[in-house]
Design an enzyme around this catalytic site. Structure first.
Site, PDB file in Angstrom:
ATOM      1  N   CYS A   2       0.870  -1.176   0.000  1.00  0.00           N
ATOM      2  CA  CYS A   2       0.000   0.000   0.000  1.00  0.00           C
ATOM      3  C   CYS A   2       0.906   1.225   0.000  1.00  0.00           C
ATOM      4  O   CYS A   2       2.116   1.099   0.150  1.00  0.00           O
ATOM      5  CB  CYS A   2      -0.866   0.056   1.253  1.00  0.00           C
ATOM      6  N   ARG A  27       1.487   1.474  -6.033  1.00  0.00           N
ATOM      7  CA  ARG A  27       1.629   0.552  -4.899  1.00  0.00           C
ATOM      8  C   ARG A  27       0.295  -0.053  -4.461  1.00  0.00           C
ATOM      9  O   ARG A  27       0.265  -0.928  -3.595  1.00  0.00           O
ATOM     10  CB  ARG A  27       2.235   1.291  -3.691  1.00  0.00           C
ATOM     11  N   TRP A  73      -3.909  -1.541  -1.274  1.00  0.00           N
ATOM     12  CA  TRP A  73      -3.908  -2.783  -2.050  1.00  0.00           C
ATOM     13  C   TRP A  73      -4.344  -3.838  -1.051  1.00  0.00           C
ATOM     14  O   TRP A  73      -3.570  -4.235  -0.180  1.00  0.00           O
ATOM     15  CB  TRP A  73      -2.510  -3.053  -2.605  1.00  0.00           C
ATOM     16  N   ASN A  99       0.729  -0.060   6.042  1.00  0.00           N
ATOM     17  CA  ASN A  99       1.141  -0.877   4.897  1.00  0.00           C
ATOM     18  C   ASN A  99       1.791  -2.132   5.466  1.00  0.00           C
ATOM     19  O   ASN A  99       2.688  -2.033   6.299  1.00  0.00           O
ATOM     20  CB  ASN A  99       2.148  -0.077   4.053  1.00  0.00           C
ATOM     21  N   GLY A 100       1.316  -3.318   5.038  1.00  0.00           N
ATOM     22  CA  GLY A 100       1.904  -4.562   5.539  1.00  0.00           C
ATOM     23  C   GLY A 100       0.819  -5.531   5.977  1.00  0.00           C
ATOM     24  O   GLY A 100      -0.354  -5.360   5.622  1.00  0.00           O
ATOM     25  N   GLU A 479       7.248 -21.344 -19.489  1.00  0.00           N
ATOM     26  CA  GLU A 479       7.100 -19.976 -18.990  1.00  0.00           C
ATOM     27  C   GLU A 479       8.214 -19.074 -19.541  1.00  0.00           C
ATOM     28  O   GLU A 479       7.973 -17.913 -19.892  1.00  0.00           O
ATOM     29  CB  GLU A 479       7.066 -19.988 -17.454  1.00  0.00           C
ATOM     30  N   LYS A 483       7.484 -15.711 -21.797  1.00  0.00           N
ATOM     31  CA  LYS A 483       8.005 -14.390 -21.426  1.00  0.00           C
ATOM     32  C   LYS A 483       8.737 -13.764 -22.606  1.00  0.00           C
ATOM     33  O   LYS A 483       8.558 -12.605 -22.926  1.00  0.00           O
ATOM     34  CB  LYS A 483       8.957 -14.580 -20.259  1.00  0.00           C
ATOM     35  N   GLU A 486       6.322 -12.681 -25.530  1.00  0.00           N
ATOM     36  CA  GLU A 486       5.381 -11.584 -25.319  1.00  0.00           C
ATOM     37  C   GLU A 486       6.048 -10.217 -25.235  1.00  0.00           C
ATOM     38  O   GLU A 486       5.434  -9.219 -25.623  1.00  0.00           O
ATOM     39  CB  GLU A 486       4.439 -11.834 -24.131  1.00  0.00           C
ATOM     40  N   HIS A 502      11.900 -35.770 -31.832  1.00  0.00           N
ATOM     41  CA  HIS A 502      10.649 -36.199 -32.471  1.00  0.00           C
ATOM     42  C   HIS A 502      10.106 -35.107 -33.397  1.00  0.00           C
ATOM     43  O   HIS A 502       8.935 -35.137 -33.761  1.00  0.00           O
ATOM     44  CB  HIS A 502       9.623 -36.581 -31.402  1.00  0.00           C
ATOM     45  N   LYS A 601      -3.129  -6.262 -19.564  1.00  0.00           N
ATOM     46  CA  LYS A 601      -2.767  -6.872 -18.277  1.00  0.00           C
ATOM     47  C   LYS A 601      -3.838  -7.858 -17.823  1.00  0.00           C
ATOM     48  O   LYS A 601      -3.535  -8.928 -17.330  1.00  0.00           O
ATOM     49  CB  LYS A 601      -2.573  -5.771 -17.227  1.00  0.00           C
TER      50      LYS A 601
HETATM   51  O1  M6R Z   1      -4.611 -12.441 -14.260  1.00  0.00           O
HETATM   52  P1  M6R Z   1      -4.320 -13.848 -14.704  1.00  0.00           P
HETATM   53  O2  M6R Z   1      -3.250 -14.493 -13.916  1.00  0.00           O
HETATM   54  O3  M6R Z   1      -5.561 -14.699 -14.735  1.00  0.00           O
HETATM   55  O4  M6R Z   1      -3.819 -13.705 -16.179  1.00  0.00           O
HETATM   56  C1  M6R Z   1      -3.546 -14.838 -16.965  1.00  0.00           C
HETATM   57  C2  M6R Z   1      -2.790 -14.477 -18.219  1.00  0.00           C
HETATM   58  O5  M6R Z   1      -3.532 -13.588 -19.008  1.00  0.00           O
HETATM   59  C3  M6R Z   1      -1.437 -13.841 -17.878  1.00  0.00           C
HETATM   60  O6  M6R Z   1      -0.654 -14.666 -17.088  1.00  0.00           O
HETATM   61  C4  M6R Z   1      -0.653 -13.545 -19.193  1.00  0.00           C
HETATM   62  O7  M6R Z   1      -0.290 -14.734 -19.804  1.00  0.00           O
HETATM   63  C5  M6R Z   1       0.562 -12.674 -18.891  1.00  0.00           C
HETATM   64  N1  M6R Z   1       0.656 -11.573 -19.796  1.00  0.00           N
HETATM   65  C6  M6R Z   1       1.840 -13.444 -18.958  1.00  0.00           C
HETATM   66  O8  M6R Z   1       2.942 -12.653 -18.701  1.00  0.00           O
END
Ligand code: M6R
Length: 606
Positions: A2, A27, A73, A99-100, A479, A483, A486, A502, A601
């Site tokens: 927060c 925050r 938050w 905050n905490g 993963e 990363k 994207e 394969h 996001k």
């Molecule tokens: O908010 P969520 O964790 O449900 O979101 C899931 C995906 O949309 C999210 O992880 C997306 O793949 C990210 N941009 C990955 O970095």
């Protein structure tokens, strides 16, 4: 996480508090509030952003030259007007922003309720002003010191009393707090950007510091109330840079936050040698009746679920699978009341994940949410929510949330194993020790980010990238590849290392980069053979290997060593080099890292 601000001086406090809160909105932004002492002690707070608070304030005239403010938050209690800070003491003479997380707030609350106190909110914070009032005998500093002695957990707090209009008190333990020193005015904030417009003379408070702030003076004490000296630092950052804590992008800042995120996610869950999940509602009988476990999620959260699937099979000996929510929701999965469905989501608002949750519930599954955003749709709809406490994640590419998701899933699975009698006390002890060691190991990797940046600078001609690994390293490879694609827009795929021959091996050329994750000890030699297959086709290999596994240097072009970690927990820290590779690849290409093209996001539509 927060944001806190405080002001005392000759000027009107309100505009300074609002301006500071806006700078701290990264925050936390689910609710906000201020308290100002003028003729009276006035508190105005609301669910929503600072702009919502401003709207609410536009109908009121609040004057006063001392005040505190907060942007929240949520961690305990959904975001609403009542749970928003500041919180009053019972008599409304004292007011607090925090905050905490107060770990022992339930105990304290029960004790105070027994004495006849009536609480207004669902927050952990509210016990703080109530306790301070219990100890108040005319000196706010002494009362705050006595009250905070009883608190367990993390806190940065600011406290004002309408009986002492010339001071406010702040304390910090494990949550940041800085003091801004001005001319006939002083400030406090969770982070430097909130203060830079007013003063560049900053004191970074340290753990255990308690400060008594007046208009023309301030005194910092230790917990025995002995005055101590802290140096003033002259900060010359630009405000925009400061909001990212001096980092070029939020993504890098969030990666650097990961050691602390690791600590926060285990707070109250690793107690001495013991693994506990106080929030878990399933009884031993209910757990014993489970005969299959699903993890449903999207993107990065799905990859965290993949790690969970391995752990469930290993520790609970129950069949388990991880499913992409957008597929799961349109199948007819065989699910009944003996199914446990983990729903993993940072935002808690992802449309496909919510639909998968609803399908699972309709079929009778028991549901557990692994969620970051308190009060989000997933958190409200699951039978049992367990928060990851990663704090707000601003960059579109999820990094710190993944770390916390994997950690919390591991804690839950291990705790379930303990309840079911599948975890020996000695093993639990060893695991608790390993969890406690993760902070330093994550820090070790982050401190060596230069090695990754240096390697990335040698990859200019790379056209495509393959991430390979086996078992938990395979989960990491997916993963790592996500990363990279994207944020750097470089084609990347994750494969089980054993699958290469394969098909994908046909694609390997001198312009291919292979990131070989070879940390999973039982299959180390097998992955080594796969790396040799790649090298024989001219591909460039960066291996991620454990310290001591130096024979890999004979095969790979470069090796990044990660600290030795028990295999089950290794993904929590071994993802960090992969996140850094993606970051530096995008950074050398000058891309808009925090807001990659075509992505959002939170994906709240199908
Ligand atoms: O908010 P969520 O964790 O449900 O979101 C899931 C995906 O949309 C999210 O992880 C997306 O793949 C990210 N941009 C990955 O970095």
């Amino acid at each position: 996480m927060c944001g806190i601000v405080g002001y005392i001086g000759d000027k009107e406090a309100l505009p300074i508090l609002i301006d500071g809160l806006k700078k701290l909105e990264y925050r936390g932004y689910d609710s906000a509030g201020i308290a100002i002492i003028g003729k009276d002690l006035t508190v105005v707070k609301t669910q929503g952003r600072i702009s919502d608070l401003e709207k609410k304030l536009s109908t009121e005239e609040i004057q006063g030259t001392i005040g505190i403010g907060h942007t929240r938050w949520a961690t305990h209690g959904i975001p609403n007007d009542i749970n928003a800070h500041p919180h009053f003491s019972e008599s409304k003479n004292i007011v607090v922003v925090h905050n905490g997380i107060i770990e022992n707030y339930i105990e304290i609350k029960k004790m105070l309720i027994k004495e006849g106190k009536v609480f207004r909110s669902e927050t952990d914070t509210e016990v703080i002003p109530y306790l301070i009032e219990e100890f108040y005998e005319g000196d706010l500093l002494k009362a705050v010191n006595k009250a905070t002695d009883l608190l367990e957990g993390s806190y940065a707090i600011a406290v004002m009393s309408k009986n002492e209009r010339d001071r406010f008190i702040v304390v910090r333990k494990d949550s940041p707090l800085v003091l801004g020193v001005g001319d006939h005015e002083n400030f406090v904030a969770s982070d430097i950007p909130a203060l830079l417009q007013y003063t560049k003379d900053i004191i970074i408070l340290e753990n255990g510091d308690i400060a008594d702030i007046h208009k023309d003076s301030y005194t910092i004490y230790d917990r025995d109330l002995k005055p101590i000296r802290r140096n003033i630092q002259r900060i010359d950052w630009k405000i925009e840079d400061a909001q990212k804590g001096g980092f070029k992008h939020f993504m890098l800042k969030e990666i650097f936050e990961e050691p602390n995120v690791i600590k926060e996610a285990m707070r109250g869950r690793i107690k001495g040698d013991s693994i506990e999940i106080p929030e878990l509602k399933l009884t031993k009988e209910e757990l014993s009746s489970i005969n299959q476990v699903y993890f449903v999620a999207c993107g990065t959260a799905y990859h965290a679920g993949l790690v969970g699937r391995y752990l469930v099979e290993k520790y609970l000996k129950i069949p388990s699978t991880a499913e992409v929510a957008s597929e799961f929701r349109y199948r007819d999965p065989v699910i009944d009341k003996h199914t446990l469905l983990f729903v993993v989501s940072q935002s808690g608002e992802t449309a496909d994940t919510l639909a998968a949750l609803r399908l699972g519930k309709a079929k009778g599954a028991k549901t557990i949410g692994i969620v970051n955003v308190v009060g989000s749709s997933v958190s409200r709809e699951v039978d049992n929510v367990i928060y990851i406490h990663a704090g707000p994640e601003i960059a579109v590419a999820s990094t710190k949330a993944y770390v916390a998701q994997v950690e919390v899933i591991a804690l839950i699975v291990l705790y379930m194993a303990k309840i079911l009698g599948c975890l020996e006390t000695e093993e639990e002890k060893h695991l608790a020790k390993e969890f406690n060691a993760l902070y330093d190991r994550a820090n070790n990797i982050i401190q060596r980010c230069g090695e990754i940046a240096d390697f990335v600078s040698t990859t200019k001609n790379i056209e495509e990238t393959f991430y390979i690994g086996r078992n938990l390293d395979f989960a990491l490879s997916l993963e790592g590849a996500l990363k990279l694609k994207e944020i750097s827009y470089i084609h990347a795929e994750g494969y089980p290392a054993g699958e290469l021959k394969h098909g994908p091996l046909a694609l390997i050329t001198p312009n291919s980069l292979v990131i070989a994750i070879n940390t999973y000890k039982p299959l180390r030699e097998k992955t080594l053979s796969n790396i040799k297959e790649v090298k024989a086709r001219g591909g460039k290999v960066l291996a991620i290997a454990e310290e001591g596994n130096s024979n890999i240097e004979e095969v790979a072009d470069r090796v990044f060593y990660v600290p030795k970690t028990r295999d089950d927990l290794a993904p929590i820290v071994n993802i960090i080099p992969l996140q850094l590779i993606a970051y530096y690849m995008a950074e050398t290409r000058g891309l808009d890292i925090d807001k990659p093209r075509n992505l959002a996001k939170s994906v709240t539509v199908e």
